[in-house]
Design a protein around this motif. Structure first.
Motif, PDB file in Angstrom:
ATOM      1  N   LEU A 169       0.819  -1.203   0.000  1.00  0.00           N
ATOM      2  CA  LEU A 169       0.000   0.000   0.000  1.00  0.00           C
ATOM      3  C   LEU A 169       0.863   1.269   0.000  1.00  0.00           C
ATOM      4  CD1 LEU A 169      -3.043  -1.113   2.198  1.00  0.00           C
ATOM      5  CD2 LEU A 169      -2.864  -1.008  -0.290  1.00  0.00           C
ATOM      6  N   ASP A 170       0.544   2.246   0.871  1.00  0.00           N
ATOM      7  CA  ASP A 170       1.127   3.588   0.756  1.00  0.00           C
ATOM      8  C   ASP A 170       2.053   3.951   1.912  1.00  0.00           C
ATOM      9  OD1 ASP A 170      -0.489   4.297  -1.594  1.00  0.00           O
ATOM     10  OD2 ASP A 170      -2.170   4.263  -0.196  1.00  0.00           O
ATOM     11  N   ALA A 171       2.629   2.962   2.586  1.00  0.00           N
ATOM     12  CA  ALA A 171       3.390   3.236   3.805  1.00  0.00           C
ATOM     13  C   ALA A 171       4.466   4.300   3.591  1.00  0.00           C
ATOM     14  CB  ALA A 171       4.013   1.943   4.336  1.00  0.00           C
ATOM     15  N   LEU A 172       5.347   4.113   2.612  1.00  0.00           N
ATOM     16  CA  LEU A 172       6.440   5.060   2.405  1.00  0.00           C
ATOM     17  C   LEU A 172       5.915   6.409   1.935  1.00  0.00           C
ATOM     18  CD1 LEU A 172       9.458   5.710   2.298  1.00  0.00           C
ATOM     19  CD2 LEU A 172       9.507   4.750  -0.025  1.00  0.00           C
ATOM     20  N   ALA A 173       4.973   6.417   1.013  1.00  0.00           N
ATOM     21  CA  ALA A 173       4.450   7.679   0.486  1.00  0.00           C
ATOM     22  C   ALA A 173       3.764   8.495   1.574  1.00  0.00           C
ATOM     23  CB  ALA A 173       3.483   7.402  -0.661  1.00  0.00           C
ATOM     24  N   ILE A 174       3.012   7.843   2.452  1.00  0.00           N
ATOM     25  CA  ILE A 174       2.360   8.553   3.554  1.00  0.00           C
ATOM     26  C   ILE A 174       3.397   9.139   4.490  1.00  0.00           C
ATOM     27  CG2 ILE A 174       0.984   8.208   5.646  1.00  0.00           C
ATOM     28  CD1 ILE A 174      -0.774   6.292   4.025  1.00  0.00           C
ATOM     29  N   ALA A 175       4.410   8.346   4.846  1.00  0.00           N
ATOM     30  CA  ALA A 175       5.450   8.834   5.754  1.00  0.00           C
ATOM     31  C   ALA A 175       6.207  10.015   5.154  1.00  0.00           C
ATOM     32  CB  ALA A 175       6.409   7.698   6.098  1.00  0.00           C
ATOM     33  N   GLN A 176       6.583   9.920   3.895  1.00  0.00           N
ATOM     34  CA  GLN A 176       7.323  11.006   3.253  1.00  0.00           C
ATOM     35  C   GLN A 176       6.483  12.262   3.106  1.00  0.00           C
ATOM     36  OE1 GLN A 176       8.611   9.018  -0.368  1.00  0.00           O
ATOM     37  NE2 GLN A 176      10.687   8.781   0.431  1.00  0.00           N
ATOM     38  N   SER A 177       5.214  12.099   2.714  1.00  0.00           N
ATOM     39  CA  SER A 177       4.373  13.280   2.498  1.00  0.00           C
ATOM     40  C   SER A 177       4.054  13.985   3.811  1.00  0.00           C
ATOM     41  CB  SER A 177       3.081  12.894   1.763  1.00  0.00           C
ATOM     42  OG  SER A 177       2.359  11.912   2.464  1.00  0.00           O
ATOM     43  N   ALA A 178       3.792  13.234   4.880  1.00  0.00           N
ATOM     44  CA  ALA A 178       3.537  13.858   6.173  1.00  0.00           C
ATOM     45  C   ALA A 178       4.800  14.521   6.712  1.00  0.00           C
ATOM     46  CB  ALA A 178       3.011  12.823   7.165  1.00  0.00           C
ATOM     47  N   HIS A 179       5.929  13.836   6.600  1.00  0.00           N
ATOM     48  CA  HIS A 179       7.192  14.395   7.075  1.00  0.00           C
ATOM     49  C   HIS A 179       7.528  15.695   6.347  1.00  0.00           C
ATOM     50  CE1 HIS A 179      11.621  14.832   7.245  1.00  0.00           C
ATOM     51  NE2 HIS A 179      11.513  14.280   8.446  1.00  0.00           N
ATOM     52  N   ASN A 180       7.362  15.707   5.030  1.00  0.00           N
ATOM     53  CA  ASN A 180       7.701  16.894   4.257  1.00  0.00           C
ATOM     54  C   ASN A 180       6.648  17.983   4.333  1.00  0.00           C
ATOM     55  OD1 ASN A 180      10.030  15.605   3.603  1.00  0.00           O
ATOM     56  ND2 ASN A 180       9.627  15.423   1.415  1.00  0.00           N
ATOM     57  N   SER A 181       5.514  17.680   4.982  1.00  0.00           N
ATOM     58  CA  SER A 181       4.513  18.697   5.302  1.00  0.00           C
ATOM     59  C   SER A 181       4.717  19.236   6.715  1.00  0.00           C
ATOM     60  CB  SER A 181       3.096  18.106   5.188  1.00  0.00           C
ATOM     61  OG  SER A 181       2.785  17.718   3.870  1.00  0.00           O
ATOM     62  N   ASN A 182       5.848  18.856   7.330  1.00  0.00           N
ATOM     63  CA  ASN A 182       6.130  19.193   8.730  1.00  0.00           C
ATOM     64  C   ASN A 182       5.072  18.618   9.661  1.00  0.00           C
ATOM     65  OD1 ASN A 182       8.514  20.766   8.231  1.00  0.00           O
ATOM     66  ND2 ASN A 182       7.187  22.430   7.507  1.00  0.00           N
ATOM     67  N   GLY A 183       4.556  17.446   9.276  1.00  0.00           N
ATOM     68  CA  GLY A 183       3.563  16.772  10.086  1.00  0.00           C
ATOM     69  C   GLY A 183       4.164  15.677  10.948  1.00  0.00           C
ATOM     70  N   LEU A 184       3.292  14.965  11.644  1.00  0.00           N
ATOM     71  CA  LEU A 184       3.676  13.882  12.546  1.00  0.00           C
ATOM     72  C   LEU A 184       3.460  12.553  11.839  1.00  0.00           C
ATOM     73  CD1 LEU A 184       4.396  13.246  15.613  1.00  0.00           C
ATOM     74  CD2 LEU A 184       1.933  12.956  15.933  1.00  0.00           C
ATOM     75  N   VAL A 185       4.433  11.645  11.936  1.00  0.00           N
ATOM     76  CA  VAL A 185       4.341  10.329  11.304  1.00  0.00           C
ATOM     77  C   VAL A 185       4.243   9.270  12.395  1.00  0.00           C
ATOM     78  CG1 VAL A 185       5.441   8.652   9.779  1.00  0.00           C
ATOM     79  CG2 VAL A 185       5.662  11.103   9.302  1.00  0.00           C
ATOM     80  N   ILE A 186       3.148   8.507  12.377  1.00  0.00           N
ATOM     81  CA  ILE A 186       2.887   7.487  13.393  1.00  0.00           C
ATOM     82  C   ILE A 186       2.798   6.124  12.723  1.00  0.00           C
ATOM     83  CG2 ILE A 186       1.381   6.750  15.269  1.00  0.00           C
ATOM     84  CD1 ILE A 186       0.256   9.586  15.364  1.00  0.00           C
ATOM     85  N   CYS A 187       3.504   5.158  13.266  1.00  0.00           N
ATOM     86  CA  CYS A 187       3.468   3.791  12.739  1.00  0.00           C
ATOM     87  C   CYS A 187       2.922   2.835  13.792  1.00  0.00           C
ATOM     88  CB  CYS A 187       4.878   3.341  12.338  1.00  0.00           C
ATOM     89  SG  CYS A 187       4.979   1.600  11.858  1.00  0.00           S
ATOM     90  N   GLN A 188       1.934   2.042  13.407  1.00  0.00           N
ATOM     91  CA  GLN A 188       1.494   0.939  14.251  1.00  0.00           C
ATOM     92  C   GLN A 188       2.346  -0.281  13.933  1.00  0.00           C
ATOM     93  OE1 GLN A 188      -2.751  -0.184  14.870  1.00  0.00           O
ATOM     94  NE2 GLN A 188      -2.148  -2.192  14.071  1.00  0.00           N
ATOM     95  N   ALA A 189       2.936  -0.880  14.956  1.00  0.00           N
ATOM     96  CA  ALA A 189       3.810  -2.039  14.779  1.00  0.00           C
ATOM     97  C   ALA A 189       3.140  -3.311  15.271  1.00  0.00           C
ATOM     98  CB  ALA A 189       5.121  -1.836  15.526  1.00  0.00           C
ATOM     99  N   LYS A 190       3.292  -4.354  14.501  1.00  0.00           N
ATOM    100  CA  LYS A 190       2.833  -5.668  14.952  1.00  0.00           C
ATOM    101  C   LYS A 190       3.782  -6.220  16.005  1.00  0.00           C
ATOM    102  CE  LYS A 190       1.960 -10.269  12.915  1.00  0.00           C
ATOM    103  NZ  LYS A 190       1.967 -11.002  11.615  1.00  0.00           N
ATOM    104  N   LYS A 191       5.093  -6.000  15.787  1.00  0.00           N
ATOM    105  CA  LYS A 191       6.086  -6.436  16.769  1.00  0.00           C
ATOM    106  C   LYS A 191       7.275  -5.491  16.725  1.00  0.00           C
ATOM    107  CE  LYS A 191       7.905  -9.798  13.435  1.00  0.00           C
ATOM    108  NZ  LYS A 191       8.097 -11.250  13.141  1.00  0.00           N
ATOM    109  N   LEU A 192       7.988  -5.407  17.836  1.00  0.00           N
ATOM    110  CA  LEU A 192       9.205  -4.609  17.942  1.00  0.00           C
ATOM    111  C   LEU A 192      10.406  -5.552  17.950  1.00  0.00           C
ATOM    112  CD1 LEU A 192       8.064  -2.096  20.726  1.00  0.00           C
ATOM    113  CD2 LEU A 192       7.902  -1.837  18.242  1.00  0.00           C
ATOM    114  N   VAL A 193      11.442  -5.184  17.197  1.00  0.00           N
ATOM    115  CA  VAL A 193      12.625  -6.042  17.080  1.00  0.00           C
ATOM    116  C   VAL A 193      13.873  -5.226  17.395  1.00  0.00           C
ATOM    117  CG1 VAL A 193      11.520  -7.546  15.394  1.00  0.00           C
ATOM    118  CG2 VAL A 193      12.849  -5.591  14.597  1.00  0.00           C
ATOM    119  N   ALA A 194      14.971  -5.937  17.566  1.00  0.00           N
ATOM    120  CA  ALA A 194      16.224  -5.286  17.953  1.00  0.00           C
ATOM    121  C   ALA A 194      16.827  -4.480  16.796  1.00  0.00           C
ATOM    122  CB  ALA A 194      17.224  -6.347  18.414  1.00  0.00           C
ATOM    123  N   ARG A 195      17.695  -3.541  17.155  1.00  0.00           N
ATOM    124  CA  ARG A 195      18.425  -2.773  16.142  1.00  0.00           C
ATOM    125  C   ARG A 195      19.204  -3.728  15.237  1.00  0.00           C
ATOM    126  NH1 ARG A 195      20.665   0.398  19.389  1.00  0.00           N
ATOM    127  NH2 ARG A 195      19.447   2.289  18.959  1.00  0.00           N
ATOM    128  N   GLY A 196      19.083  -3.523  13.944  1.00  0.00           N
ATOM    129  CA  GLY A 196      19.789  -4.356  12.982  1.00  0.00           C
ATOM    130  C   GLY A 196      19.071  -5.633  12.595  1.00  0.00           C
TER     131      GLY A 196
END
Length: 386
Positions: A169-196
């Motif tokens: 779907l539009d995950a990257l496009a939504i994040a980029q458009s909100a970020h470049n509109s000086n907006g807030l980007v929120i992600c719902q995660a199914k699971k959290l994993v370690a760095r790397g």
């Protein structure tokens, strides 16, 4: 699929308890719901003042809410909203295209304003521009204050993977458009994993674009791969045609069998929701033609056997899953050999209505993008009960 259910639930709950947030403008390119949740959470008077979307057919409460004027309803083609996110991200003024000319989205007709509150109060999202003595639709950019998407896994740096999602779907496009509109980007995660833990090639949205990560408290309910399953490997794994699912005989399958007779080996085909989505894929599999015809769905999937009903948009054993907007680039550019669509009403002149039925605002989804650019358009519907 693709619904950040925990976040949507939280927004509705907060409004009902505190009255905030309120008077939101909700923009969505696709119409994900199972007739009970998803975008149905926003069909509350006072929570949203305007809904800008493409399709509410799987949202009976929202459809009736908009039909009754509970909020302004602006219906734009699904592909134009999906690609408009990228225009917003890139700082372009909007989308210039011929998609939508002569339809209710044309500003000389309704401009996509499909209920009276929208006609009275909504801004103009579309204009007509002349280029080389030809009319073009111009879909205007808008500012995005908050962008919400979901990911299968998010690492400690905020990098997001959609590897277990049945659609990108539009995950990257939504994040980029909100970020470049000086907006807030929120992600719902199914699971959290370690760095790397997420390989660079598997990062769908870089952590530098993400402001807030919310882990779904009840992933089996709030982060399902589709309405039908929490997670099923078939929807993200390729397979040989011998393993593709088959459908039992029905009137719908009979329509699918008739429809595929219009196709030729090597054709690239889109199928719409309803009878086409339920029947064309199984009919091809039954005929042993799944390898000869490339089936696609506007959500971004290629190949396999598409799921039907509220799970429309995913396929069992896809051969590829690409971003939503990229699929519509291909469609709008004339890449489709054929499309099979359903219909709500057809008049004697061949005019087709799929967007408003019985006082309900349904929306056109990807219908306008696809039918105006495919080389063959075939409508699949039943006359039962008429």
């Amino acid at each position: 699929m693709g619904v950040a259910e925990a976040l949507y639930e939280g927004i509705e709950e907060s409004f009902r308890k505190t009255g905030h947030p309120r008077d939101l403008v909700i923009v969505h390119s696709a119409g994900q719901s199972n007739r009970k949740i998803g975008f149905e959470h926003f069909a509350v008077e006072g929570l949203a003042k305007r809904i800008v979307g493409s399709h509410w057919g799987l949202m009976p409460r929202m459809s009736a809410f908009l039909g009754q004027g509970g909020a302004q309803a602006v219906c734009l083609p699904q592909g134009q909203i999906a690609t408009l996110y990228r225009s917003i991200a890139a700082g372009r003024p909007g989308n210039l295209t011929r998609i939508g000319l002569g339809t209710f989205v044309d500003p000389r007709i309704e401009g996509g304003k499909v209920n009276q509150p929208a006609r009275d109060h909504a801004p103009d999202y579309v204009a007509i521009h002349r280029v080389d003595d030809q009319d073009f639709m111009f879909y205007r950019r808008f500012k995005i204050d908050v962008g919400i998407f979901r990911a299968s896994a998010v690492d400690a740096d905020g990098n997001c993977s959609v590897d277990e999602e049945a659609v990108t779907l539009d995950a990257l496009a939504i994040a980029q458009s909100a970020h470049n509109s000086n907006g807030l980007v929120i992600c719902q995660a199914k699971k959290l994993v370690a760095r790397g833990a997420i390989a660079p090639r598997h990062v769908a949205v870089p952590g530098s674009l993400v402001d807030l990560v919310v882990k779904a408290p009840e992933p089996e309910r709030q982060h399902r791969q589709s309405d039908g399953v929490f997670f099923d490997e078939r929807y993200i794994s390729a397979s040989s045609s011998a393993e593709l699912p088959r459908a039992e005989f029905s009137n719908r399958l009979a329509i699918g069998r008739r429809a595929i007779r219009y196709l030729h080996r090597g054709d690239i085909v889109n199928i719409g929701t309803g009878i086409p989505g339920d029947s064309v894929g199984p009919a091809l599999a039954e005929a042993g033609l799944s390898d000869a015809i490339t089936l696609t769905v506007e959500s971004g999937v290629y190949g396999g056997v598409p799921a039907g009903g509220v799970d429309f948009g995913i396929t069992a054993h896809p051969t590829a899953i690409i971003p939503h907007a990229s699929q519509f680039d291909f469609y709008n550019g004339g890449g489709l050999d054929a499309t099979f669509m359903g219909a709500g009403e057809v008049d004697r002149h061949g005019n087709v209505n799929v967007s408003r039925l019985g006082g309900r605002v349904i929306g056109a989804g990807g219908f306008i993008d696809i039918t105006q650019s495919a080389r063959l358009v075939c409508f699949c519907f039943s006359l039962e009960g008429t």
